[in-house]
Every structure is written in structure tokens, then in C-alpha cells.
Design a protein around this motif. Structure first.
Motif, PDB file in Angstrom:
ATOM      1  N   TRP B 234       0.861  -1.017  -0.122  1.00 42.28           N
ATOM      2  CA  TRP B 234       0.045  -0.244   0.325  1.00 42.28           C
ATOM      3  C   TRP B 234       0.786   1.431   0.064  1.00 42.28           C
ATOM      4  O   TRP B 234       0.046   2.171  -0.553  1.00 42.28           O
ATOM      5  CB  TRP B 234      -0.660  -0.231   0.996  1.00 42.28           C
ATOM      6  CG  TRP B 234      -2.288  -1.001   1.601  1.00 42.28           C
ATOM      7  CD1 TRP B 234      -1.964  -2.314   2.645  1.00 42.28           C
ATOM      8  CD2 TRP B 234      -2.756  -1.790   0.354  1.00 42.28           C
ATOM      9  NE1 TRP B 234      -2.852  -3.156   1.882  1.00 42.28           N
ATOM     10  CE2 TRP B 234      -3.107  -3.148   0.816  1.00 42.28           C
ATOM     11  CE3 TRP B 234      -3.450  -0.587  -0.924  1.00 42.28           C
ATOM     12  CZ2 TRP B 234      -4.002  -3.401   0.465  1.00 42.28           C
ATOM     13  CZ3 TRP B 234      -4.428  -1.321  -1.153  1.00 42.28           C
ATOM     14  CH2 TRP B 234      -4.840  -2.380  -0.583  1.00 42.28           C
ATOM     15  N   MET B 235       2.412   0.712   0.491  1.00 43.99           N
ATOM     16  CA  MET B 235       3.037   2.382   0.544  1.00 43.99           C
ATOM     17  C   MET B 235       3.257   3.274  -1.053  1.00 43.99           C
ATOM     18  O   MET B 235       3.702   4.130  -0.932  1.00 43.99           O
ATOM     19  CB  MET B 235       4.574   2.291   1.116  1.00 43.99           C
ATOM     20  CG  MET B 235       4.079   0.932   2.583  1.00 43.99           C
ATOM     21  SD  MET B 235       3.364   3.034   3.928  1.00 43.99           S
ATOM     22  CE  MET B 235       2.048   2.291   4.339  1.00 43.99           C
ATOM     23  N   ARG B 236       3.277   1.823  -1.868  1.00 41.30           N
ATOM     24  CA  ARG B 236       3.114   2.677  -3.391  1.00 41.30           C
ATOM     25  C   ARG B 236       1.995   3.659  -3.540  1.00 41.30           C
ATOM     26  O   ARG B 236       2.359   5.203  -4.395  1.00 41.30           O
ATOM     27  CB  ARG B 236       2.617   1.758  -4.475  1.00 41.30           C
ATOM     28  CG  ARG B 236       2.181   1.979  -5.896  1.00 41.30           C
ATOM     29  CD  ARG B 236       3.519   2.230  -6.787  1.00 41.30           C
ATOM     30  NE  ARG B 236       3.790   1.971  -7.451  1.00 41.30           N
ATOM     31  CZ  ARG B 236       4.384   2.594  -8.728  1.00 41.30           C
ATOM     32  NH1 ARG B 236       5.591   3.409  -7.980  1.00 41.30           N
ATOM     33  NH2 ARG B 236       4.123   2.631 -10.003  1.00 41.30           N
ATOM     34  N   VAL B 237       1.130   4.304  -2.793  1.00 46.95           N
ATOM     35  CA  VAL B 237      -0.392   5.256  -2.692  1.00 46.95           C
ATOM     36  C   VAL B 237       0.536   6.294  -1.945  1.00 46.95           C
ATOM     37  O   VAL B 237       0.310   6.100  -0.300  1.00 46.95           O
ATOM     38  CB  VAL B 237      -1.431   5.187  -2.861  1.00 46.95           C
ATOM     39  CG1 VAL B 237      -2.014   6.319  -3.015  1.00 46.95           C
ATOM     40  CG2 VAL B 237      -1.462   3.948  -3.812  1.00 46.95           C
ATOM     41  N   ARG B 240      -1.397   6.693   1.645  1.00 44.74           N
ATOM     42  CA  ARG B 240      -1.717   6.547   2.264  1.00 44.74           C
ATOM     43  C   ARG B 240      -1.112   5.843   2.758  1.00 44.74           C
ATOM     44  O   ARG B 240      -0.772   5.825   4.673  1.00 44.74           O
ATOM     45  CB  ARG B 240      -2.140   4.754   1.148  1.00 44.74           C
ATOM     46  CG  ARG B 240      -3.092   4.334   0.352  1.00 44.74           C
ATOM     47  CD  ARG B 240      -4.644   4.138   1.580  1.00 44.74           C
ATOM     48  NE  ARG B 240      -5.122   3.991   0.888  1.00 44.74           N
ATOM     49  CZ  ARG B 240      -6.515   3.182   0.952  1.00 44.74           C
ATOM     50  NH1 ARG B 240      -6.371   2.727   1.701  1.00 44.74           N
ATOM     51  NH2 ARG B 240      -7.767   3.250   0.174  1.00 44.74           N
TER      52      ARG B 240
END
Lengths: 531, 308
Positions: B234-237, B240
Motif C-alpha cells: 500500500w505504500m505505493r500510494v 496512504r
């Protein structure tokens, strides 16, 4: 572009203010003109490209990408710029086209020159040349909504830090300059003097007051004025322009045309912006001002209706003068500036501008009585100004003091708590509290996040965790058992809250572990405290 | 999800493995994980990768999914038709578990946790190098990595060891048991120390690991000026990561990213794809664009976001 993208990426994940300042300062020192100036303008929100809007980015995305996959991704990410940055499918560039990251300066030039119909194609071509971080930074720069937790003030502070300047000096010339701010960087690097801004209608930093903490001051050295509860405002009149600035340097001219249109003089003055009414002051003071609430209705508006101008007419109570005509009089002592202000005020439309009255006070004991009476007169308190003080930016110890009337107090019951931010992000430090109505129901009357010591905060945090009865996202509802003594400057009726009350500057003054919740105050008691 | 007589379990994460069944078929590793988590000692039937067994007319075999220790895809064959249930899977290398095996089938039931084109997991070592670089420039601080207790935590430690990082790693109490279990199955995690046994100064310049829920909690106050990191897909975003107050995002997942999902479907080349556990709509749409027959299979008990 690569360096700017790296800066943006790091700023997003940096929580500490000092680290943010260091990052921006290093970028501004290391990047050549004009790129750093454009980047600085992007951070302060001073860049705008009328034809390069986020809708053009969306159009480009829908042409290049599968529209449904784009839409689903956009819905998940919640931000068009980031979505496009992440999923853009770059195409190989034609042979003669420029490849690789573009410079910030070239980017700005292309965005300035693009026609509206060509904007999607320009974005597509730009996005093809960058990696995801570069794409994110360029869309953010182009469309103006950085939303990375950097205020204009912070960016200016970073500039000042980068070149060892005083941020108030930077603030002073800022409003007269345009991106990419070449004279500003020349000055910063010591190549030229401070930019000359004498003809521009620009903001000068305010002089501010310290709270009075020393027991007494020598009243022979100080003058006393009432402290009115509006907003400090600076009015700048030049040959062709009039501007109103709030304390933070925001241009609020558009919200107060009734002031701007009636200021027909050259000079810069400082005063309190108020709305006509009879809530503040009485026959013995100066009066004729409405409560802060009435003024609040007019704040933050881009346009103001005729009805509002009629029903809540604004005026300015003048405190000081910074420029008399084109003469900078800030270095003069207050005792010489005030006569200049007295002569300046009659040039202005009467009824819209009056002079803050000087209260005759012989000694400190008498001042104490005057201040004690300010509650009855519904005035926020008194101001003390040293007779020989120049007008200087910021708070300088010993020159100006504010001495607010004693706060009001109420015993309230803690109802909800929320975690703080930054250093307080692991602690429940924002508290909503309420008082009882006639039906024995608790209604929220305010919210406070200060007033307690670190030790008390630890205790409060523990209380919240051990007494949670409900969770609503980040908010915890607690057992209604803890009484908090809340101090506040004043209380007003408000349609926004169910209790019908709104506090000014509430803070927690004591934790009343000894008091049962049933004995906390009732709403009617608070209502009686309305001025 | 309710308790049943016979359960085929792909792996030990809580949204795939529940307690209370009468008979559980799973890999020995998964059975050990379930015992540790639920302490129920259900009647476990250990299944080795590749071994074929029968339940009535159905022949069944388990194949590595590359997700966490013991994770398996389950192949079911009946009347010459084969179905493969992937459970959760990934295609990238992982020193803590056997790599995903492509199993040809008619119906391929795939997970879809990261089934949006925004999800791309960069090379693992590049992401973890960010942690090592941060440690170098912040000698007074520690880097606190939030990682899911089963799988992610051990993978992060194991990858760091493979990169030559041999200093002790400090652990939140919630991670200890699962690390011990991994070590019992032969995964070497190097020197691990419980945070509760350490002084604040011991942890300066070191890596501390905890479950994601502890990142911003009171627990972290005992650490020396922690730099908050989180290892998750989720750290891609960015938004977030910011919502979770993460200062150092580590994009690292035990699930397949968009490219892995779509490449795997092409490679397996099934007659039909059923999509579950995540963003079904996007992956079904993608299949449609390529004339691959696909539909969403809506199951209960979707994973929480910590399991990324």
C-alpha cells in the motif's frame, strides 16, 4: 525537474518542521536561477497557469489509458495527479523529440504558452519524459494544488534560512516581487541590496505584543489602549492601489470593499478591523463594535454580498502608522508616530476609520482597575505600548504588551478525544467537553488542546484509553466522568453548535479529579456569561 | 466463514485460515502456524507440495504459492476438469518460502489484492536499501519498521540478512513467536532481541520491528527518536503512507502486483479466470480487454489492509 521531484517526494514524508526547512533551503541554495524561483513560487502557491488545468491531465489520461482502469485507480488513490503519475504508460519518443526530464524553467515556459486546446497533448508529451516521481511533481507544479503540508510562510522561512536573512525582511519585499524572484535571490546571495519596493502596495510585517507577565511596568514609559476583539489589519494605499492585509500577510481586500474604497490616501496604517455594533465597549470606553462572531461572518469570503455590506458594515480602529505618504516612519518612536496618525486619520472617510483612544492611566494600580473593568465593558483587555518604541516586525520584549482580562471559567465534562499531530500523534490531546442542559443531557460546548502540562497530558491520554466507550474513526468517546475546568476569553451565542454557544480561546486550566460529573456546570450558567 | 467438517487451507493468514474445523488439510508449515495462532490443534492432515490425495472423486494436490512460509495453491481435479485456487501469491523471490509454481488448469481462481495498475512493487533490495541508507545518516535514531507479523516481518529480516546486514534486530513482543516458528522451519533470521529486554540507547542506529498497529501507539515512546517506516504494498500510494504517518515508505508486498497478476494469468492460460480477494472489477475488466473469460467471485472475509 529531477531535483524538484526529489524535494517534493521527501517533503511529503517529512514530519519535522526543521527537516522540511533544511530540505527546502538546501534545494534553494543548490539550484540555479530561474528554476529555484519557479519552484519556490510553486511551494508558496504563487504559480498559476490558466490553460494547464487538472482537467487537461484527465483528458490526456483518458486518451492514453483504459478509461475504466483509470477511473477505478483514481477512485482508489483519491487524487488525480498521483494516479496519473503512477499508471501513465509512457510511449517511446519520436527521434527528433526532446527526451529525458525537463528543467523547471522550461516546464513553466511551456505551461505559460500553451493554448487550452493543446494542453492535453502537452501533458502527454511531458508525462512521457518523466518517471513516476517526476510526473507527480510536474502535475502538482502545473495544477497548483501541492497539498504537501508546506505553507507559504514555511517556504519563505526556508528561503530566509538558505541565505541567512530575516524572514520578516523577506516577507516585506515578497509581495512586491513576481516569480521567479530573481532580485530576491540576487539579494540573498549578496549580489545586490534589498529590493526597492517603495511604490508597490505590499505587505509589511506586523509589530506584535507579548502577554504581560512581569508584575508591573512603569506607567510613565507606557501608554494604554483598549484591546479590541477583531482582526489586526494593515491598509496600504499607493497612488493607484489600496490593499488590506491580515496578520499573516493574506490579501483580504476583496472581502472588505467597504474599507478599501473609502481609504483615499497614500500611506500604510495598522488597526483593528471590526464590524459596527454595540457588543464591545460602553459609554465610558469607545465602543460601537460588534462581537468577533459578527466579524467572522465576513471573513474568508472571496466576494461579499450587498446585504452583508449593509447589515455588517466594517470599520477600522487605527492603532499605528508605518508609512506617512511615502515616508517610512517605522523607526520613529511611538510618541512621534501617534501625532502623525492623528493628522493622517482626518484625511480618511469618517465613520470607516477612527482612532484608538488613549486611556488616561496614572499608575499601575489604576491600570489594574481599568483592566478589571474591561470585563464589564465587554472588552478583551488592554494594550501597553512603550512611548519610545519603534515599529518593528514581530514580538520584541519590552515594547508592546497585551494584558487580557481574566478568563472566564466553567467546569465541563470530557466527552470525546482525538489524537494530536506531530509530536503528539501518539497521544489523545484534543478534547471535546460539554455541560448539562435542563434535561440532564450533556451537550458539547467547546474543544481544547492546550493548557495542560506534559505530565497532565500523559494522565489525560491514559484516562481516554481506559475509559473509551465508542470509537468513530480517529475519535474516541469516553465515559462521561471526568470534569475539566476550562478557561476561555469570552463566550458567544452560535447557531453552529447544538448547545448554542461558542467559546473564544478555550483551554484546560485544571483537571478536577475531585469533582463528580453531575456537579459540572449547566448550559444556562454559560449562557449568562455572554457579553 | 464458518467451521466445517473438512477444510482445505492455503496458508496461515487469518482471512484464509480459521479455527474450529474437524479436519484440516494444509502444508506442515501452515498447520504449525495455525496451531501457534489458534492453539486448537485441529485434526491436521499434513500435505507435502506435489503429493496427490483423494477426497471422494476429487484428486487434490498442493503447490507452492510463494506468499508466506507454507503457502500453497490448491489444485482440484474432477472429471478431467482442473481448478487451481491460488490463495494469496506473489512471483518475486522470497528467501522464507518456496517460489510460486505455474500449474496449468481450466479454471484459475486468483487473488486480486493489488489488482489496479497503480500497484507496482519495485525491486525488494532497492526498497530495503532505503532503510540501510537512513540508518547511516541517523545514528541517534532507530528505524521502526511496521510489518505484518506472519510473513512480512520474517521476509524483511531475511532479505536484510541476505544483503549483509548482521546487526541485531529488535522486535516488538507480537512478532517474536512467529519468528521462532520460522527459525524452527530452517529460516535463519540472525540475532533478534526483544525491545522489552533492551535499553533505549541499545537501539540507536538499529532496526526495530513491530506490527503496523503499534507504529503510532504509546509503545513506540520507549524507542530512541524512531523514524517510522512501513513495509507494505500500500505504500505505493503516497496519500496512504501519509495517512499512517509513515516517514519512510517501503513498497514491499507478499502479494502479486498488477504486472505479476496479469503476467501470471497469461502464463497459466486457463479457460476461465475467477477473481477474488481485492479489486475484482479491474482484473475482470482487464481479462475482458484480452478476450479472457473472467468473473468476480465474491467471498466473505476480505483481508485487512495491514496484510499488504
Amino acid at each position: 525537474m529531477e531535483e524538484f521531484a526529489k524535494l517534493i517526494d521527501r517533503l511529503i514524508y517529512t514530519r519535522s518542521r526543521n527537516q522540511k526547512l533544511d530540505l527546502i533551503a538546501a534545494y534553494l541554495r543548490d539550484t540555479p536561477d530561474p528554476h529555484r524561483g519557479w519552484a519556490l513560487a510553486a511551494l508558496t502557491g504563487d504559480l498559476e497557469f490558466p490553460n494547464a488545468k487538472i482537467s487537461a491531465v484527465r483528458t490526456a489520461a483518458n486518451e492514453r489509458l483504459d478509461p475504466l482502469l483509470f477511473k477505478l485507480s483514481r477512485d482508489f488513490v483519491g487524487d488525480t495527479a498521483e494516479t496519473v503519475a503512477l499508471i501513465w504508460e509512457a510511449r517511446p519518443q519520436p527521434k527528433d523529440a526532446e527526451t529525458g526530464p525537463i528543467s523547471v524553467g522550461d516546464l513553466v515556459e511551456q505551461l505559460h504558452n500553451v493554448a487550452r486546446k493543446d494542453a492535453p497533448a502537452l501533458f502527454a508529451q511531458l508525462l512521457d519524459r518523466h518517471d513516476p516521481d517526476g510526473r507527480y511533481a510536474l502535475i502538482k507544479l502545473a495544477t497548483g494544488a501541492m497539498r504537501i503540508g508546506i505553507s507559504a510562510r514555511l517556504a519563505k522561512t526556508a528561503f530566509a534560512q538558505a541565505f541567512s536573512l530575516n524572514v520578516d525582511d523577506v516577507e516585506e519585499v515578497w509581495h512586491a516581487l513576481q516569480p521567479p524572484f530573481l532580485p530576491l535571490f540576487d539579494w540573498g546571495e549578496g549580489k545586490t541590496h534589498k529590493p526597492d519596493i517603495s511604490d508597490a502596495a505590499c505587505f509589511r510585517p506586523f509589530m506584535l505584543a507579548h502577554p504581560l507577565e512581569e508584575e508591573a511596568v512603569d506607567m510613565a514609559e507606557y501608554v494604554v489602549e483598549w484591546k479590541w476583539d477583531g482582526i489586526r489589519v494593515q491598509i496600504v494605499g499607493t497612488r493607484d492601489d489600496v490593499r488590506l492585509f491580515s496578520r499573516g500577510g493574506d490579501d483580504i481586500t476583496a472581502a472588505f470593499p467597504d474599507i478599501a474604497e473609502n481609504f483615499d490616501a497614500i500611506g500604510v496604517v495598522d488597526g483593528e478591523l471590526l464590524v459596527r455594533g454595540d457588543a464591545q465597549g460602553d459609554a465610558n470606553t469607545q465602543g460601537s463594535a460588534a462581537s468577533f462572531n459578527a466579524l467572522q461572518q465576513r471573513l474568508g469570503r472571496k466576494k461579499v454580498s450587498a446585504k452583508m455590506l449593509r447589515e455588517a458594515p466594517a470599520f477600522v480602529r487605527l492603532y499605528d502608522i508605518l508609512f506617512d505618504g511615502k515616508n517610512d516612519v517605522r523607526a520613529l518612536p511611538w510618541s512621534e508616530r501617534r501625532p502623525l496618525l492623528d493628522r493622517f486619520q482626518p484625511k480618511l472617510q469618517q465613520g470607516r476609520f477612527d482612532l484608538s483612544k488613549i486611556i488616561a492611566v496614572d499608575d499601575f494600580e489604576q491600570l489594574r482597575l481599568v483592566r478589571e473593568g474591561s470585563r464589564d465593558a465587554a472588552i478583551e483587555g488592554v494594550m501597553l505600548k512603550k512611548r519610545d518604541s519603534p515599529y518593528i516586525a514581530g514580538r520584541k520584549a519590552g515594547y508592546w504588551y497585551k494584558w487580557k482580562r481574566d478568563p472566564l471559567n466553567a467546569d465541563c465534562v470530557m466527552m470525546y478525544a482525538q489524537r494530536g499531530s506531530g509530536k503528539r500523534s501518539s497521544l489523545y490531546s484534543d478534547f471535546t467537553f460539554g455541560c448539562w442542559n435542563e434535561d440532564g443531557e450533556l451537550l458539547p460546548v467547546g474543544k481544547a488542546y492546550s493548557g495542560f502540562t506534559d505530565e497532565e497530558l500523559k494522565w489525560l491520554d491514559k484516562f481516554v484509553r481506559q475509559n473509551t466507550v465508542n470509537r468513530f474513526g480517529p475519535v474516541r468517546e469516553v465515559e462521561k466522568t471526568l470534569v475539566l475546568e476550562v478557561a476561555f476569553d469570552s463566550i458567544h451565542s452560535s447557531k453552529r453548535h447544538k448547545s448554542g454557544l461558542a467559546m473564544r480561546f478555550p483551554r484546560i486550566s485544571r483537571i478536577r479529579k475531585d469533582k463528580p460529573a453531575q456537579e459540572a456546570d449547566i448550559i444556562a450558567t454559560l449562557r449568562n456569561m455572554i457579553d | 466463514m464458518r467451521a466445517v467438517e473438512t477444510a482445505l487451507v492455503t496458508h496461515g493468514h487469518a482471512d484464509h485460515a480459521r479455527s474450529g474445523h474437524q479436519r484440516v488439510y494444509a502444508t506442515p508449515e501452515t498447520l504449525a502456524i495455525m496451531d501457534l495462532r489458534y492453539a486448537t490443534h485441529d485434526a491436521g492432515c499434513p500435505v507435502a507440495y506435489g503429493e496427490v490425495f483423494h477426497l471422494g472423486p476429487v484428486s487434490i494436490s498442493y503447490h507452492p504459492a510463494g506468499h508466506v512460509l507454507g503457502s500453497a495453491q490448491i489444485r482440484l481435479e474432477y472429471n478431467d476438469e482442473t481448478v487451481v485456487v491460488t490463495g494469496d501469491y506473489k512471483r518475486r523471490s522470497d528467501p522464507t518460502c518456496a517460489p510460486f509454481e505455474v500449474v496449468p488448469c481450466d479454471i484459475f481462481i486468483t487473488e486480486a489484492t493489488f489488482a489496479l495498475p497503480v500497484f507496482y512493487h519495485p525491486p525488494t533490495q532497492d526498497e530495503l536499501q532505503k532503510v540501510l541508507d537512513t540508518l547511516k545518516t541517523n545514528a541517534e535514531s532507530c528505524v521502526l519498521i511496521g510489518a505484518y507479523a506472519l510473513g512480512k516481518a520474517q521476509r524483511v529480516i531475511s532479505e536484510l540478512r541476505a544483503m549483509g546486514y548482521d546487526k541485531p534486530i529488535f522486535l516488538h513482543g507480537a512478532l517474536a513467536k512467529m519468528c521462532t516458528l520460522y527459525e524452527q522451519f530452517g529460516v535463519d533470521l540472525g540475532e533478534l532481541i526483544a525491545v522489552s529486554d533492551a535499553q533505549k540507547t541499545d537501539m540507536q542506529g538499529h532496526i526495530v520491528m513491530c506490527p503496523p498497529s503499534a507504529l503510532n501507539d504509546r509503545w513506540s515512546r520507549r524507542l530512541p527518536d524512531p523514524i517510522t517506516a512501513m513495509a507494505s504494498g500500500w505504500m505505493r500510494v503516497r496519500q496512504r503512507a501519509r495517512q499512517r504517518n509513515v516517514e519512510l515508505p517501503i513498497i514491499l508486498s507478499d502479494h502479486a502486483d498488477w504486472t505479476e497478476l496479469t503476467d501470471t494469468i497469461c502464463e497459466v492460460n486457463p479457460r476461465e479466470v475467477w477473481v477474488t480477494h481485492g479489486r475484482e472489477e479491474a482484473l475482470v475488466h482487464w481479462c475482458g480487454l484480452r478476450q479472457i473469460s473472467a468473473k468476480a467471485l465474491r467471498l466473505v472475509g476480505r483481508e485487512t489492509e495491514d496484510d499488504g
